[in-house]
Design an enzyme around this catalytic site. Structure first.
Site, PDB file in Angstrom:
ATOM      1  CG  ASP A   1       3.855   1.616   9.519  1.00 43.46           C
ATOM      2  OD1 ASP A   1       3.515   2.482  10.351  1.00 43.46           O
ATOM      3  OD2 ASP A   1       3.850   1.824   8.290  1.00 43.46           O
TER       4      ASP A   1
ATOM      5  CE  LYS B   1      -1.639   1.586   4.071  1.00 46.79           C
ATOM      6  NZ  LYS B   1      -1.374   3.027   4.305  1.00 46.79           N
TER       7      LYS B   1
HETATM    8  C1  UD1 Z   1       4.802   6.927   6.247  1.00 46.34           C
HETATM    9  C2  UD1 Z   1       3.882   5.718   6.220  1.00 46.34           C
HETATM   10  C3  UD1 Z   1       3.480   5.315   7.636  1.00 46.34           C
HETATM   11  C4  UD1 Z   1       4.736   5.108   8.490  1.00 46.34           C
HETATM   12  C5  UD1 Z   1       5.632   6.330   8.424  1.00 46.34           C
HETATM   13  C6  UD1 Z   1       6.960   6.127   9.145  1.00 46.34           C
HETATM   14  C7  UD1 Z   1       2.694   6.002   4.146  1.00 46.34           C
HETATM   15  C8  UD1 Z   1       1.422   6.322   3.449  1.00 46.34           C
HETATM   16  N1  UD1 Z   1       2.680   6.072   5.470  1.00 46.34           N
HETATM   17  O1  UD1 Z   1       4.051   8.009   6.798  1.00 46.34           O
HETATM   18  O2  UD1 Z   1       2.732   4.107   7.549  1.00 46.34           O
HETATM   19  O3  UD1 Z   1       4.325   4.901   9.827  1.00 46.34           O
HETATM   20  O4  UD1 Z   1       5.949   6.639   7.051  1.00 46.34           O
HETATM   21  O5  UD1 Z   1       7.642   5.051   8.607  1.00 46.34           O
HETATM   22  O6  UD1 Z   1       3.678   5.655   3.525  1.00 46.34           O
HETATM   23  N2  UD1 Z   1       7.181  14.709  10.188  1.00 46.34           N
HETATM   24  C9  UD1 Z   1       7.307  16.053  10.471  1.00 46.34           C
HETATM   25  N3  UD1 Z   1       6.982  16.940   9.471  1.00 46.34           N
HETATM   26  C10 UD1 Z   1       6.560  16.538   8.254  1.00 46.34           C
HETATM   27  C11 UD1 Z   1       6.454  15.158   7.980  1.00 46.34           C
HETATM   28  C12 UD1 Z   1       6.776  14.265   8.969  1.00 46.34           C
HETATM   29  O7  UD1 Z   1       7.688  16.452  11.566  1.00 46.34           O
HETATM   30  O8  UD1 Z   1       6.288  17.388   7.387  1.00 46.34           O
HETATM   31  C13 UD1 Z   1       7.525  13.733  11.249  1.00 46.34           C
HETATM   32  C14 UD1 Z   1       6.376  12.815  11.619  1.00 46.34           C
HETATM   33  O9  UD1 Z   1       5.535  13.409  12.569  1.00 46.34           O
HETATM   34  C15 UD1 Z   1       7.123  11.614  12.158  1.00 46.34           C
HETATM   35  C16 UD1 Z   1       8.354  11.547  11.278  1.00 46.34           C
HETATM   36  O10 UD1 Z   1       8.496  12.856  10.718  1.00 46.34           O
HETATM   37  O11 UD1 Z   1       7.535  11.850  13.475  1.00 46.34           O
HETATM   38  C17 UD1 Z   1       8.299  10.534  10.169  1.00 46.34           C
HETATM   39  O12 UD1 Z   1       7.095  10.689   9.454  1.00 46.34           O
HETATM   40  P1  UD1 Z   1       7.000  10.348   7.903  1.00 46.34           P
HETATM   41  O13 UD1 Z   1       8.143   9.489   7.521  1.00 46.34           O
HETATM   42  O14 UD1 Z   1       6.801  11.609   7.140  1.00 46.34           O
HETATM   43  O15 UD1 Z   1       5.664   9.511   7.840  1.00 46.34           O
HETATM   44  P2  UD1 Z   1       4.596   9.492   6.667  1.00 46.34           P
HETATM   45  O16 UD1 Z   1       5.263   9.656   5.357  1.00 46.34           O
HETATM   46  O17 UD1 Z   1       3.447  10.376   7.010  1.00 46.34           O
END
Ligand code: UD1
Length: 417
Positions: free
Chosen positions: A304, A22
């Site tokens: 995850d 996914k």
């Molecule tokens: C993706 C996955 C999710 C997984 C996560 C971490 C998808 C659709 N989802 O989510 O299942 O749990 O990676 O492996 O692929 N952060 C910020 N600012 C931002 C973006 C992120 O501070 O603009 C922080 C988040 O709060 C978190 C960390 O960065 O603490 C990692 O998040 P991120 O890798 O971005 O997760 P997603 O891409 O949302």
């Protein structure tokens, strides 16, 4: 609303197969917006999140069809640039259309994603990356409004590793003029597979699999066909199910190279593993040993799989500590597991899990996608029956999980309550 009735204490054994990933398919679907014409994705499971993304792409003007694991996306007529609240609020990954819309149409209006059950999830890194490429961003009436006549390549330094922001930045940069360098890029396999797809479309991205990516902007991208990678989180969930069983379970159609961190922890817990090219057999231990977990960006232990591994540790002989550094609030499953008579105490983002001899079936509630998978695993080994309600969460990311687990000995019934 559907719920699962799980008859516990049954022996799992045999072979279970993993579907397409996914989290790799969602960004690739958004990437199709960049290449006018019809792209085809294979090995696509039937998941609610993918339906939500299909809906969003249609709202933007694309034609999306899905049949028998094959999805075609024709993005020729994409001309709308708004991702509405009702879709973004259902699925945060809708933010993936931001980069492609900006790159293709020069404008994007994407509803600001709110918080979710696993905590505050900001999008500041996505926005900073777009700004670095020259986009003008305003936030108005709950929407991110981004504009750029033509994006321009630039260095992007991520202060934190983010899968989503890395992918969004790549998708915005592939059609920018000049060169973009991304530092501290996320290295998750889902980033690699998006890069592979974009390079197939004609993009010039180098550094795949490392923390520094170099992207030379190109004029145009072309539609392609691609086979999607298998889901490492679904595979990991099934491996943990096997570790909780008393007989060997083989997880097939998986990519063992994506699961190193989990395999190391399963071995430490006492499991024997037979690793082949596309499958892993887990031979469960007689006694589960306690193992500490610290979730980290890839190649570290994935957040995850934290909830599912917590279930395994709840039956270990001893105490283990589980810390989530990615989503510190991602412990909603703990209270539900304690309803099943696990013994877990929380202190900030660390769970202290004192192993118990047996879990005991009860009614529990799924709070998010991976927490629901954990509750299903717990129900499989608990004494008596467990009812897991709000399983729409699980349908977002697991294709027919009950059918797959029932085929290896589980007894899970889906009920419309
Ligand atoms: C993706 C996955 C999710 C997984 C996560 C971490 C998808 C659709 N989802 O989510 O299942 O749990 O990676 O492996 O692929 N952060 C910020 N600012 C931002 C973006 C992120 O501070 O603009 C922080 C988040 O709060 C978190 C960390 O960065 O603490 C990692 O998040 P991120 O890798 O971005 O997760 P997603 O891409 O949302």
């Amino acid at each position: 609303m559907d719920r699962f009735i799980i008859e516990g204490n049954r022996e799992l054994s045999g072979t279970i197969s993993v579907s397409g990933a996914k989290n790799a398919i969602l960004p690739v679907m958004a990437a199709c917006l960049l290449a006018p014409g019809k792209s085809v994705l294979r090995n696509v499971p039937n998941l609610i999140d993918l339906k939500t993304m299909s809906h969003l792409l249609r709202v933007l003007g694309a034609r999306v069809e899905y049949e028998n694991g094959m999805m075609s996306i024709d993005s020729r007529d994409v001309c709308f640039f708004e991702a509405p609240y009702e879709l973004v609020s259902k699925m945060r990954a809708s933010i993936y259309v931001l980069g492609p819309l900006l790159a293709r149409l020069g404008e994007a209006r994407v509803s600001f994603p709110g918080g979710c059950a696993i905590g505050t999830r900001p999008v500041d890194l996505h926005l900073k990356a777009m700004e670095a490429l020259g986009a003008d961003i305003t936030i108005e009436h709950g929407y991110i409004h981004a504009r750029a006549e033509k994006l321009t390549g630039a260095p992007i330094h991520f202060e934190k590793s983010s899968v989503g922001a890395t992918i969004n930045a790549i998708m915005a940069a592939v059609l920018a003029s000049g060169t973009t360098q991304i530092f501290n890029a996320a290295m998750e396999p889902e980033v690699d597979s998006t890069v592979e797809m974009l390079n197939k479309m004609g993009a010039r991205i180098q550094g795949c699999g490392s923390t520094t990516l170099t992207i030379e902007g190109v004029e145009q991208l072309f539609p392609v066909e691609m086979e999607m990678i298998s889901d490492r989180i679904e595979a990991g969930t099934f491996l943990i199910a096997g570790a909780l069983s008393t007989k060997p379970v083989t997880v097939e159609n998986c990519l063992p190279g994506h699961l190193d961190a989990l395999l190391e922890k399963l071995r430490a817990a006492g499991c024997e593993l037979e690793v082949a090219e596309r499958s892993i057999t887990v031979i469960p231990p007689e006694v589960i040993k306690p193992v500490n977990i610290l979730t980290l960006p890839y190649p570290g232990f994935p957040t995850d799989l934290q909830a599912q591994f917590t279930v395994l540790m709840s039956l270990a002989e001893g105490v283990s500590f589980i810390e989530d550094t990615i989503f510190p609030d991602r412990f909603m499953h703990v209270a539900e597991l304690n309803r099943l008579q696990a013994d877990i105490r929380m202190e900030r983002n660390v769970a202290t899990v004192k192993g118990v001899k047996q879990l005991s079936g009860a009614e529990v509630m799924a709070t998010d996608l991976r927490a629901s998978a954990a509750l299903v695993l717990a129900g499989l080994v608990a004494k008596g029956s467990t009812i897991v309600s709000r399983i729409y969460h699980i349908d977002r990311g697991y294709d027919r999980i009950e059918e797959k687990l029932n085929a290896i000995g589980a007894r899970i019934t889906r009920e419309n309550a």
